[in-house]
Design a protein around this motif. Structure first.
Motif, mmCIF file in Angstrom:
data_model
loop_
_atom_site.group_PDB
_atom_site.id
_atom_site.type_symbol
_atom_site.label_atom_id
_atom_site.label_comp_id
_atom_site.label_asym_id
_atom_site.label_seq_id
_atom_site.Cartn_x
_atom_site.Cartn_y
_atom_site.Cartn_z
ATOM 1 N N GLY A 65 43.009 97.535 -33.632
ATOM 2 C CA GLY A 65 43.006 98.814 -32.954
ATOM 3 C C GLY A 65 43.592 99.944 -33.772
ATOM 4 O O GLY A 65 43.472 101.115 -33.393
ATOM 5 N N ARG A 66 44.238 99.614 -34.893
ATOM 6 C CA ARG A 66 44.851 100.649 -35.746
ATOM 7 C C ARG A 66 44.199 100.712 -37.122
ATOM 8 O O ARG A 66 44.088 101.788 -37.701
ATOM 9 C CB ARG A 66 46.343 100.378 -35.914
ATOM 10 C CG ARG A 66 47.129 100.375 -34.623
ATOM 11 C CD ARG A 66 48.638 100.315 -34.892
ATOM 12 N NE ARG A 66 49.032 99.093 -35.584
ATOM 13 C CZ ARG A 66 49.677 99.084 -36.762
ATOM 14 N NH1 ARG A 66 49.987 100.225 -37.349
ATOM 15 N NH2 ARG A 66 50.012 97.939 -37.323
ATOM 16 N N PHE A 67 43.805 99.576 -37.665
ATOM 17 C CA PHE A 67 43.213 99.502 -39.003
ATOM 18 C C PHE A 67 41.724 99.205 -38.889
ATOM 19 O O PHE A 67 41.289 98.483 -37.985
ATOM 20 C CB PHE A 67 43.861 98.391 -39.819
ATOM 21 C CG PHE A 67 45.290 98.640 -40.220
ATOM 22 C CD1 PHE A 67 46.032 99.685 -39.703
ATOM 23 C CD2 PHE A 67 45.901 97.805 -41.152
ATOM 24 C CE1 PHE A 67 47.348 99.908 -40.076
ATOM 25 C CE2 PHE A 67 47.210 97.997 -41.536
ATOM 26 C CZ PHE A 67 47.936 99.042 -40.988
ATOM 27 N N THR A 68 40.966 99.745 -39.840
ATOM 28 C CA THR A 68 39.531 99.483 -39.904
ATOM 29 C C THR A 68 39.139 99.150 -41.337
ATOM 30 O O THR A 68 39.397 99.945 -42.246
ATOM 31 C CB THR A 68 38.721 100.684 -39.429
ATOM 32 O OG1 THR A 68 39.094 101.032 -38.088
ATOM 33 C CG2 THR A 68 37.234 100.367 -39.448
ATOM 34 N N ILE A 69 38.513 97.989 -41.529
ATOM 35 C CA ILE A 69 38.015 97.598 -42.847
ATOM 36 C C ILE A 69 36.536 97.944 -42.929
ATOM 37 O O ILE A 69 35.796 97.810 -41.950
ATOM 38 C CB ILE A 69 38.244 96.090 -43.098
ATOM 39 C CG1 ILE A 69 37.913 95.725 -44.551
ATOM 40 C CG2 ILE A 69 37.448 95.235 -42.123
ATOM 41 C CD1 ILE A 69 38.309 94.289 -44.916
ATOM 42 N N SER A 70 36.118 98.426 -44.093
ATOM 43 C CA SER A 70 34.705 98.750 -44.287
ATOM 44 C C SER A 70 34.396 98.654 -45.776
ATOM 45 O O SER A 70 35.309 98.551 -46.605
ATOM 46 C CB SER A 70 34.387 100.146 -43.766
ATOM 47 O OG SER A 70 35.103 101.135 -44.486
ATOM 48 N N LYS A 71 33.116 98.678 -46.094
ATOM 49 C CA LYS A 71 32.751 98.667 -47.512
ATOM 50 C C LYS A 71 31.503 99.476 -47.730
ATOM 51 O O LYS A 71 30.666 99.637 -46.839
ATOM 52 C CB LYS A 71 32.569 97.241 -48.019
ATOM 53 C CG LYS A 71 31.461 96.453 -47.356
ATOM 54 C CD LYS A 71 31.384 95.048 -47.943
ATOM 55 C CE LYS A 71 30.296 94.238 -47.266
ATOM 56 N NZ LYS A 71 30.182 92.876 -47.853
ATOM 57 N N ASP A 72 31.394 100.008 -48.936
ATOM 58 C CA ASP A 72 30.235 100.761 -49.367
ATOM 59 C C ASP A 72 29.630 99.971 -50.523
ATOM 60 O O ASP A 72 30.146 100.001 -51.645
ATOM 61 C CB ASP A 72 30.649 102.166 -49.808
ATOM 62 C CG ASP A 72 29.469 103.045 -50.151
ATOM 63 O OD1 ASP A 72 28.425 102.508 -50.587
ATOM 64 O OD2 ASP A 72 29.583 104.268 -50.012
ATOM 65 N N ASN A 73 28.555 99.249 -50.238
ATOM 66 C CA ASN A 73 27.962 98.387 -51.268
ATOM 67 C C ASN A 73 27.409 99.195 -52.448
ATOM 68 O O ASN A 73 27.459 98.745 -53.590
ATOM 69 C CB ASN A 73 26.869 97.520 -50.664
ATOM 70 C CG ASN A 73 27.420 96.455 -49.735
ATOM 71 O OD1 ASN A 73 28.515 95.945 -49.948
ATOM 72 N ND2 ASN A 73 26.678 96.122 -48.692
ATOM 73 N N ALA A 74 26.907 100.385 -52.162
ATOM 74 C CA ALA A 74 26.355 101.220 -53.241
ATOM 75 C C ALA A 74 27.446 101.651 -54.216
ATOM 76 O O ALA A 74 27.197 101.819 -55.410
ATOM 77 C CB ALA A 74 25.666 102.432 -52.650
ATOM 78 N N LYS A 75 28.661 101.821 -53.708
ATOM 79 C CA LYS A 75 29.781 102.241 -54.549
ATOM 80 C C LYS A 75 30.660 101.069 -54.970
ATOM 81 O O LYS A 75 31.653 101.263 -55.670
ATOM 82 C CB LYS A 75 30.634 103.275 -53.810
ATOM 83 C CG LYS A 75 29.918 104.580 -53.520
ATOM 84 C CD LYS A 75 30.847 105.570 -52.848
ATOM 85 C CE LYS A 75 30.147 106.903 -52.600
ATOM 86 N NZ LYS A 75 31.027 107.885 -51.938
ATOM 87 N N ASN A 76 30.302 99.863 -54.522
ATOM 88 C CA ASN A 76 31.119 98.675 -54.839
ATOM 89 C C ASN A 76 32.583 98.900 -54.479
ATOM 90 O O ASN A 76 33.487 98.574 -55.264
ATOM 91 C CB ASN A 76 30.991 98.319 -56.319
ATOM 92 C CG ASN A 76 29.598 97.840 -56.676
ATOM 93 O OD1 ASN A 76 29.011 97.038 -55.960
ATOM 94 N ND2 ASN A 76 29.066 98.355 -57.768
ATOM 95 N N THR A 77 32.796 99.460 -53.320
ATOM 96 C CA THR A 77 34.149 99.808 -52.910
ATOM 97 C C THR A 77 34.457 99.298 -51.512
ATOM 98 O O THR A 77 33.635 99.421 -50.607
ATOM 99 C CB THR A 77 34.364 101.330 -52.965
ATOM 100 O OG1 THR A 77 34.101 101.789 -54.300
ATOM 101 C CG2 THR A 77 35.787 101.704 -52.590
ATOM 102 N N LEU A 78 35.636 98.728 -51.379
ATOM 103 C CA LEU A 78 36.159 98.262 -50.097
ATOM 104 C C LEU A 78 37.210 99.255 -49.627
ATOM 105 O O LEU A 78 37.957 99.788 -50.446
ATOM 106 C CB LEU A 78 36.792 96.883 -50.264
ATOM 107 C CG LEU A 78 37.407 96.230 -49.039
ATOM 108 C CD1 LEU A 78 36.318 95.752 -48.076
ATOM 109 C CD2 LEU A 78 38.302 95.066 -49.459
#
Length: 123
Positions: A65-78
């Motif tokens: 509820g406070r943290f959110t994980i995500s990734k951008d595969n095009a930028k190879n970034t988490l």
């Protein structure tokens, strides 16, 4: 091989926000699952959130509820968006990756690690 470089740490007051980034390079098939861990002084490394290439994102109870994980595969970034930060969130934060489909938050499940970025939350 996989290289992971974290950034975005810093010092904030309780209730504030930070966004951590993890730039990944190397064999993309060796980072099918990516996660964030943290380690406070004198404590064991603990899993914060994992985003596998297949399956459900998993969070530690302490950050739901406070943290959110995500990734951008095009930028190879988490990424790790951290809101409503608390003093107990103070720790070194690490990015981790593994070739396997990992949905858990145990450090032994991950083979690749970054050097970490420090997050300090003051009350």
């Amino acid at each position: 091989q996989v290289q992971l470089v974290e950034s975005g740490g810093g010092s904030v007051q309780a209730g504030g926000s930070l966004r951590l980034s993890c730039a990944a390079s190397g064999d993309r098939y060796s980072r099918n699952s990516m996660a964030w861990f943290r380690q406070a002084p004198g404590k064991e490394r603990e899993g914060v959130a994992v985003i596998p290439w297949l399956g459900r994102i998993n969070y530690a109870e302490s950050v739901k509820g406070r943290f959110t994980i995500s990734k951008d595969n095009a930028k190879n970034t988490l990424y790790l968006q951290m809101n409503s930060l608390k003093p107990e969130d103070t720790a070194m934060y690490y990015c981790a990756a593994d070739r396997a489909l990992v949905t858990g938050l145990e450090a032994r499940q991950y083979n690749y690690w970054g050097q970490g970025t420090q997050v300090t939350v003051s009350s």
